[in-house]
Design a protein around this motif. Structure first.
Motif, PDB file in Angstrom:
ATOM      1  N   MET A 144       5.196   9.142  -4.101  1.00  0.00           N
ATOM      2  CA  MET A 144       5.011   7.965  -4.941  1.00  0.00           C
ATOM      3  C   MET A 144       5.776   6.802  -4.326  1.00  0.00           C
ATOM      4  O   MET A 144       6.832   6.984  -3.717  1.00  0.00           O
ATOM      5  CB  MET A 144       5.499   8.240  -6.366  1.00  0.00           C
ATOM      6  N   PHE A 145       5.238   5.595  -4.463  1.00  0.00           N
ATOM      7  CA  PHE A 145       5.885   4.413  -3.888  1.00  0.00           C
ATOM      8  C   PHE A 145       5.828   3.277  -4.886  1.00  0.00           C
ATOM      9  O   PHE A 145       5.377   3.462  -6.020  1.00  0.00           O
ATOM     10  CB  PHE A 145       5.209   4.028  -2.557  1.00  0.00           C
TER      11      PHE A 145
ATOM     12  N   PRO B 217       4.962   1.301  -9.902  1.00  0.00           N
ATOM     13  CA  PRO B 217       4.800   2.650  -9.360  1.00  0.00           C
ATOM     14  C   PRO B 217       3.338   2.967  -9.043  1.00  0.00           C
ATOM     15  O   PRO B 217       2.436   2.660  -9.822  1.00  0.00           O
ATOM     16  CB  PRO B 217       5.310   3.551 -10.494  1.00  0.00           C
ATOM     17  N   ALA B 218       3.105   3.598  -7.904  1.00  0.00           N
ATOM     18  CA  ALA B 218       1.745   3.947  -7.477  1.00  0.00           C
ATOM     19  C   ALA B 218       1.789   5.166  -6.577  1.00  0.00           C
ATOM     20  O   ALA B 218       2.825   5.498  -5.983  1.00  0.00           O
ATOM     21  CB  ALA B 218       1.094   2.766  -6.751  1.00  0.00           C
TER      22      ALA B 218
ATOM     23  N   HIS C 271      10.239  -0.572   0.724  1.00  0.00           N
ATOM     24  CA  HIS C 271      11.034   0.588   1.109  1.00  0.00           C
ATOM     25  C   HIS C 271      12.067   0.868   0.018  1.00  0.00           C
ATOM     26  O   HIS C 271      12.561  -0.070  -0.642  1.00  0.00           O
ATOM     27  CB  HIS C 271      11.755   0.327   2.434  1.00  0.00           C
ATOM     28  N   ARG C 272      12.404   2.134  -0.172  1.00  0.00           N
ATOM     29  CA  ARG C 272      13.372   2.502  -1.201  1.00  0.00           C
ATOM     30  C   ARG C 272      14.706   1.775  -1.010  1.00  0.00           C
ATOM     31  O   ARG C 272      15.372   1.429  -1.986  1.00  0.00           O
ATOM     32  CB  ARG C 272      13.606   4.014  -1.193  1.00  0.00           C
TER      33      ARG C 272
ATOM     34  N   GLU D 202      11.734   9.375 -10.023  1.00  0.00           N
ATOM     35  CA  GLU D 202      11.489   8.753  -8.721  1.00  0.00           C
ATOM     36  C   GLU D 202      12.238   7.432  -8.563  1.00  0.00           C
ATOM     37  O   GLU D 202      12.720   7.091  -7.476  1.00  0.00           O
ATOM     38  CB  GLU D 202       9.986   8.502  -8.531  1.00  0.00           C
ATOM     39  N   PHE D 203      12.338   6.676  -9.675  1.00  0.00           N
ATOM     40  CA  PHE D 203      12.891   5.322  -9.590  1.00  0.00           C
ATOM     41  C   PHE D 203      14.211   5.170 -10.335  1.00  0.00           C
ATOM     42  O   PHE D 203      14.655   4.051 -10.567  1.00  0.00           O
ATOM     43  CB  PHE D 203      11.853   4.319 -10.107  1.00  0.00           C
ATOM     44  N   HIS D 204      14.827   6.303 -10.701  1.00  0.00           N
ATOM     45  CA  HIS D 204      16.162   6.308 -11.318  1.00  0.00           C
ATOM     46  C   HIS D 204      16.203   5.413 -12.564  1.00  0.00           C
ATOM     47  O   HIS D 204      17.105   4.580 -12.715  1.00  0.00           O
ATOM     48  CB  HIS D 204      17.217   5.881 -10.302  1.00  0.00           C
ATOM     49  N   VAL D 205      15.237   5.601 -13.434  1.00  0.00           N
ATOM     50  CA  VAL D 205      15.139   4.817 -14.664  1.00  0.00           C
ATOM     51  C   VAL D 205      16.099   5.371 -15.714  1.00  0.00           C
ATOM     52  O   VAL D 205      16.178   6.588 -15.925  1.00  0.00           O
ATOM     53  CB  VAL D 205      13.698   4.846 -15.203  1.00  0.00           C
TER      54      VAL D 205
END
Length: 238
Positions: free
Chosen positions: A132-133, A105-106, A176-177, A17-20
């Motif tokens: 997820m946000f 993350p949530a 926002h992303r 989701e967060f490009h880790v």
């Protein structure tokens, strides 16, 4: 205020989701936590200081500023939320806001009615698409007298949007992303991104009554957090 949230997703999902790029294999965490409480250890995402790519790190929710002499001095203080309005002037938050920002993350957060007709009742708030946000977070690293390091974070809060204002005078900052890169930048600047500390749009969120046992921090299962109704609160304009 944000004193409880939900994280539904294991470390692999968070990474996607967060490009880790870093830290995924190095940490151990449960696949989900439906009742995240202050002072628990939770995953956050930040920029790696060496290559600038995103990394996942486990930190304590409840920030201990680097200049803290003794943990006892923070007793009774809310160190898990940082107010957007004073984040640039309060010593506990100022330096972290300048160069130590993170994503938290949530999947949802919980709030208790302090304003409406159902005062004291919990509500669950999510994004409308149930995705997820990330909350806007700040973090710090503190070293104790034995030389051991503690990394910890706080969630930034701001004024409520129209939906949230029906039940509470504050809400966590949801980013926002498109703003993730700017928020995560480690470049020290005299003008950190304070303009991002604004309420998320009401039309992009949903709010439903929480389950009757959501207040019990020992309850982690799904039955504690869902009701059989999906009725929304009345529109504030009605």
């Amino acid at each position: 205020m944000c004193g409880r949230y939900k994280r539904k997703g294991d470390k692999q999902r968070i990474a996607e989701e967060f490009h880790v790029q870093h830290g995924i294999e190095d940490i151990a965490m449960p696949p989900e936590d439906l009742n995240v409480t202050p002072y628990s250890t939770q995953p956050i995402v930040r920029d790696n200081r060496d290559d600038g790519q995103r990394e996942m790190v486990m930190m304590r929710w409840g920030m201990v500023p680097f200049h803290t002499k003794m943990l006892e001095s923070l007793k009774g203080r809310n160190m898990f939320n940082a107010r957007a309005g004073s984040i640039t002037t309060t010593g506990s938050w100022r330096e972290a806001f300048k160069k130590r920002r993170c994503l938290v993350p949530a999947s949802a957060f919980y709030e208790w009615d302090k304003i409406g007709t159902a005062q004291g009742k919990p509500f669950t708030l999510t994004l409308s698409d149930a995705s997820m946000f990330a909350f806007a977070g700040i973090w710090d690293a503190w070293r104790d007298s034995r030389g051991d390091w503690l990394q910890s974070f706080a969630i930034v809060t701001t004024e409520p949007n129209e939906m949230m204002a029906q039940i509470h005078p504050r809400m966590p900052v949801i980013l926002h992303r498109r703003d993730y890169d700017r928020w995560l930048s480690r470049d020290e600047t005299e003008r950190p991104p304070a303009d991002l500390l604004r309420p998320f749009e009401s039309e992009g969120m949903e709010m439903v009554p929480g389950g009757p046992t959501v207040s019990d921090t020992r309850r982690k299962g799904p039955m504690a957090f869902h009701t059989t109704t999906t009725a929304m609160l009345p529109n504030i304009e009605e």
